[in-house]
Design a protein around this motif. Structure first.
Motif, PDB file in Angstrom:
ATOM      1  N   ASP A 104       8.055  22.408  53.422  1.00 37.47           N
ATOM      2  CA  ASP A 104       8.766  22.267  54.665  1.00 37.47           C
ATOM      3  C   ASP A 104       7.924  22.252  55.736  1.00 37.47           C
ATOM      4  OD1 ASP A 104      11.354  22.226  52.970  1.00 37.47           O
ATOM      5  OD2 ASP A 104      12.065  24.190  53.558  1.00 37.47           O
ATOM      6  N   THR A 105       6.939  21.555  55.765  1.00 38.44           N
ATOM      7  CA  THR A 105       5.931  21.405  56.890  1.00 38.44           C
ATOM      8  C   THR A 105       5.916  19.886  57.024  1.00 38.44           C
ATOM      9  OG1 THR A 105       3.751  21.809  55.909  1.00 38.44           O
ATOM     10  CG2 THR A 105       4.831  23.735  56.808  1.00 38.44           C
ATOM     11  N   LEU A 106       6.010  19.434  58.094  1.00 38.42           N
ATOM     12  CA  LEU A 106       5.965  17.984  58.166  1.00 38.42           C
ATOM     13  C   LEU A 106       4.442  17.476  58.082  1.00 38.42           C
ATOM     14  CD1 LEU A 106       7.829  16.223  60.862  1.00 38.42           C
ATOM     15  CD2 LEU A 106       8.177  16.102  58.500  1.00 38.42           C
ATOM     16  N   ALA A 107       3.545  18.307  58.102  1.00 38.87           N
ATOM     17  CA  ALA A 107       2.086  17.852  57.827  1.00 38.87           C
ATOM     18  C   ALA A 107       1.729  17.645  56.504  1.00 38.87           C
ATOM     19  CB  ALA A 107       1.181  19.013  58.312  1.00 38.87           C
ATOM     20  N   ASP A 108       2.737  18.198  55.432  1.00 33.41           N
ATOM     21  CA  ASP A 108       2.550  18.079  53.958  1.00 33.41           C
ATOM     22  C   ASP A 108       3.497  17.086  53.436  1.00 33.41           C
ATOM     23  OD1 ASP A 108       0.647  19.949  53.980  1.00 33.41           O
ATOM     24  OD2 ASP A 108       1.961  21.521  53.717  1.00 33.41           O
ATOM     25  N   ILE A 109       4.461  16.602  54.182  1.00 42.35           N
ATOM     26  CA  ILE A 109       5.403  15.386  53.628  1.00 42.35           C
ATOM     27  C   ILE A 109       4.720  14.137  53.445  1.00 42.35           C
ATOM     28  CG2 ILE A 109       7.501  14.120  54.386  1.00 42.35           C
ATOM     29  CD1 ILE A 109       8.683  16.451  55.648  1.00 42.35           C
ATOM     30  N   PRO A 110       4.785  13.733  52.064  1.00 38.42           N
ATOM     31  CA  PRO A 110       4.017  12.550  52.002  1.00 38.42           C
ATOM     32  C   PRO A 110       4.747  11.407  52.713  1.00 38.42           C
ATOM     33  CG  PRO A 110       5.334  13.407  49.902  1.00 38.42           C
ATOM     34  CD  PRO A 110       5.442  14.234  51.090  1.00 38.42           C
ATOM     35  N   ALA A 111       3.773  10.486  53.164  1.00 38.94           N
ATOM     36  CA  ALA A 111       4.291   9.345  54.009  1.00 38.94           C
ATOM     37  C   ALA A 111       4.877   8.479  52.955  1.00 38.94           C
ATOM     38  CB  ALA A 111       3.152   8.646  54.729  1.00 38.94           C
ATOM     39  N   LEU A 112       6.170   7.873  53.334  1.00 35.91           N
ATOM     40  CA  LEU A 112       6.560   6.950  52.376  1.00 35.91           C
ATOM     41  C   LEU A 112       6.474   5.287  52.627  1.00 35.91           C
ATOM     42  CD1 LEU A 112      10.307   8.008  52.772  1.00 35.91           C
ATOM     43  CD2 LEU A 112       8.804   8.478  51.114  1.00 35.91           C
ATOM     44  N   SER A 113       6.034   4.625  51.826  1.00 34.36           N
ATOM     45  CA  SER A 113       5.669   3.286  52.079  1.00 34.36           C
ATOM     46  C   SER A 113       6.734   2.243  52.279  1.00 34.36           C
ATOM     47  CB  SER A 113       4.726   2.816  50.859  1.00 34.36           C
ATOM     48  OG  SER A 113       4.111   1.287  51.137  1.00 34.36           O
ATOM     49  N   LEU A 114       6.837   1.610  53.357  1.00 32.14           N
ATOM     50  CA  LEU A 114       8.056   0.730  53.604  1.00 32.14           C
ATOM     51  C   LEU A 114       7.750  -0.423  52.494  1.00 32.14           C
ATOM     52  CD1 LEU A 114      10.606  -0.113  55.074  1.00 32.14           C
ATOM     53  CD2 LEU A 114       9.241  -0.754  56.913  1.00 32.14           C
ATOM     54  N   ALA A 115       6.661  -0.552  52.108  1.00 31.88           N
ATOM     55  CA  ALA A 115       6.511  -1.894  51.154  1.00 31.88           C
ATOM     56  C   ALA A 115       7.274  -1.694  49.751  1.00 31.88           C
ATOM     57  CB  ALA A 115       5.156  -2.088  50.783  1.00 31.88           C
ATOM     58  N   ASP A 116       7.689  -0.262  49.724  1.00 30.79           N
ATOM     59  CA  ASP A 116       8.245   0.244  48.489  1.00 30.79           C
ATOM     60  C   ASP A 116       9.698  -0.515  48.324  1.00 30.79           C
ATOM     61  OD1 ASP A 116       6.120   1.288  47.259  1.00 30.79           O
ATOM     62  OD2 ASP A 116       6.657   3.424  47.818  1.00 30.79           O
ATOM     63  N   GLN A 117      10.145  -0.650  49.660  1.00 28.71           N
ATOM     64  CA  GLN A 117      11.709  -1.119  49.703  1.00 28.71           C
ATOM     65  C   GLN A 117      11.809  -2.270  49.001  1.00 28.71           C
ATOM     66  OE1 GLN A 117      12.879  -2.435  53.872  1.00 28.71           O
ATOM     67  NE2 GLN A 117      14.600  -0.970  53.568  1.00 28.71           N
ATOM     68  N   GLN A 118      10.859  -3.348  48.970  1.00 28.56           N
ATOM     69  CA  GLN A 118      10.824  -4.620  48.230  1.00 28.56           C
ATOM     70  C   GLN A 118      11.159  -4.518  46.750  1.00 28.56           C
ATOM     71  OE1 GLN A 118      10.552  -7.412  50.535  1.00 28.56           O
ATOM     72  NE2 GLN A 118      10.710  -8.871  48.909  1.00 28.56           N
ATOM     73  N   SER A 119      10.369  -3.669  46.332  1.00 32.62           N
ATOM     74  CA  SER A 119      10.389  -3.487  44.739  1.00 32.62           C
ATOM     75  C   SER A 119      11.804  -2.756  44.356  1.00 32.62           C
ATOM     76  CB  SER A 119       9.220  -3.196  44.093  1.00 32.62           C
ATOM     77  OG  SER A 119       8.679  -1.965  44.773  1.00 32.62           O
ATOM     78  N   ASP A 120      11.834  -1.488  45.010  1.00 33.50           N
ATOM     79  CA  ASP A 120      12.941  -0.470  44.881  1.00 33.50           C
ATOM     80  C   ASP A 120      13.627  -0.069  45.837  1.00 33.50           C
ATOM     81  OD1 ASP A 120      14.127   1.477  43.421  1.00 33.50           O
ATOM     82  OD2 ASP A 120      12.423   2.994  43.543  1.00 33.50           O
ATOM     83  N   PRO A 121      14.428  -0.922  46.509  1.00 28.91           N
ATOM     84  CA  PRO A 121      15.192  -0.729  47.622  1.00 28.91           C
ATOM     85  C   PRO A 121      16.048   0.838  47.701  1.00 28.91           C
ATOM     86  CG  PRO A 121      15.976  -2.557  46.634  1.00 28.91           C
ATOM     87  CD  PRO A 121      15.075  -2.096  45.766  1.00 28.91           C
ATOM     88  N   ASP A 122      16.712   0.872  46.457  1.00 33.36           N
ATOM     89  CA  ASP A 122      17.509   2.111  46.265  1.00 33.36           C
ATOM     90  C   ASP A 122      16.679   3.512  46.453  1.00 33.36           C
ATOM     91  OD1 ASP A 122      19.977   1.009  46.291  1.00 33.36           O
ATOM     92  OD2 ASP A 122      19.854   0.557  44.310  1.00 33.36           O
ATOM     93  N   GLY A 123      15.384   3.243  45.454  1.00 30.98           N
ATOM     94  CA  GLY A 123      14.546   4.414  45.531  1.00 30.98           C
ATOM     95  C   GLY A 123      13.981   4.708  46.878  1.00 30.98           C
ATOM     96  N   PHE A 124      13.403   3.815  47.687  1.00 28.90           N
ATOM     97  CA  PHE A 124      13.079   3.921  49.011  1.00 28.90           C
ATOM     98  C   PHE A 124      14.198   4.498  49.905  1.00 28.90           C
ATOM     99  CE2 PHE A 124      12.500   3.008  53.406  1.00 28.90           C
ATOM    100  CZ  PHE A 124      11.125   3.542  53.854  1.00 28.90           C
TER     101      PHE A 124
END
Length: 316
Positions: free
Chosen positions: A3-23
């Motif tokens: 629960d600190t934003l510094a540690d939240i993994p950055a999501l990759s928008l590129a993943d939306q192409q292969s797994d739109p529901d997961g992203f």
């Protein structure tokens, strides 16, 4: 997830192409928990971003009188230049220590939203300013559409649900400059506030200072990886989703005294719906535990006007 934003993994928008529901699930869960998400691989070209930073710094380095020539009195800061110490957060006691420039959507002559969306103003210098920021606006627009599609999926809507809402929307690209501040300046460069729009896409948060207020009352510093985009929920989306997606309070604090001689720059893109879009609570977000907080719908234009009065950009 920590629960600190510094540690939240950055999501990759590129993943939306292969797994739109997961992203969509990962992005929506970050929004529902924090009102914020960190997104990399967002598709805005790095070369364009670097050119935009150079243009931003060159403009704010211009003489004060030259910049003020682009200030529109009574324009609500909608386009062009807004001078230092003009905007104030709702309920704040100190004005924000910033100056900024607004770029809106380029509309064709005679467009039906012409009365609600002011034409852009372009400075004489730096050279290439207009072309750079028209291109950047379009790149932000594209990234924003993809992120709204993910939110639609997360809410159980059709992936293109937001498309008609934001087509020709009243979005604004803001170039922000927080000048160096005195050692005894108020503790914040921008007071605690929530954004007005649907979502905000922000470049420049790598520079320390941006913090969000977590639900336990703690301020969390936002420190995304270099080149990543910070995305947050605005009040319009909060209202639309009956607070399922919260518009989290955030601020920009002053750096330590030894760093106050440095400027801070950022480029938020405030993604707005079209002026005539009706903000009406989504039925799926209304439950016995979460009754409808907003039984009276409101147009995006009227809501924006109310809020601009509250923050001092439009005078009553």
């Amino acid at each position: 997830m920590s629960d600190t934003l510094a540690d939240i993994p950055a999501l990759s928008l590129a993943d939306q192409q292969s797994d739109p529901d997961g992203f969509a699930q990962a992005f929506g869960q970050s929004f529902q928990r924090f009102g914020f998400a960190v997104v990399r691989d967002h598709g805005v070209p790095q070369a364009l971003i670097e050119r935009a930073w150079a243009m931003t710094k060159a403009f704010f380095d211009l003489p004060e009188e030259e910049k003020r020539a682009y200030f529109i009195e009574g324009g609500g800061g909608a386009r062009g230049y807004t001078p230092f110490k003009t905007e104030i957060a709702k309920g704040a006691s100190h004005v924000d220590l910033k100056e900024f420039w607004h770029i809106g959507r380029q509309l064709a002559a005679g467009h039906r939203f012409e009365a609600n969306m002011s034409p852009n103003i372009w400075p004489d210098r730096p050279e290439g300013f207009r072309e750079t920021f028209i291109e950047l606006f379009a790149a932000f627009d594209t990234a924003g559409d993809k992120l709204l599609s993910a939110i639609a999926r997360y809410l159980g809507l059709e992936p293109n649900w937001f498309d008609p809402a934001v087509k020709d929307g009243n979005s604004v690209l803001r170039l922000l400059h927080y000048p160096p501040v005195a050692a005894d300046a108020p503790e914040v460069r921008a007071g605690a506030h929530e954004d007005i729009n649907l979502i905000t896409l922000l470049l420049g948060a790598e520079e320390a200072g941006l913090e969000l207020l977590d639900r336990d009352g703690q301020w969390l510093p936002i420190k995304p990886p270099e080149g990543a985009m910070v995305v947050n929920v605005g009040d319009m989306l909060q209202r639309l989703t009956n607070h399922v997606l919260p518009s989290t309070t955030h601020r920009v604090v002053n750096p330590p005294a030894e760093r106050r001689g440095n400027s801070r720059y950022s480029m938020p893109f405030f993604l707005h719906p079209a002026p005539d879009f009706l903000i009406e609570t989504l039925p799926a977000t209304i439950t016995a535990e979460n009754p409808n907080r907003y039984p009276q719908p409101i147009t995006a234009h009227d809501y924006l006007h109310e809020r601009l009065v509250e923050i001092g950009l439009i005078k009553k």
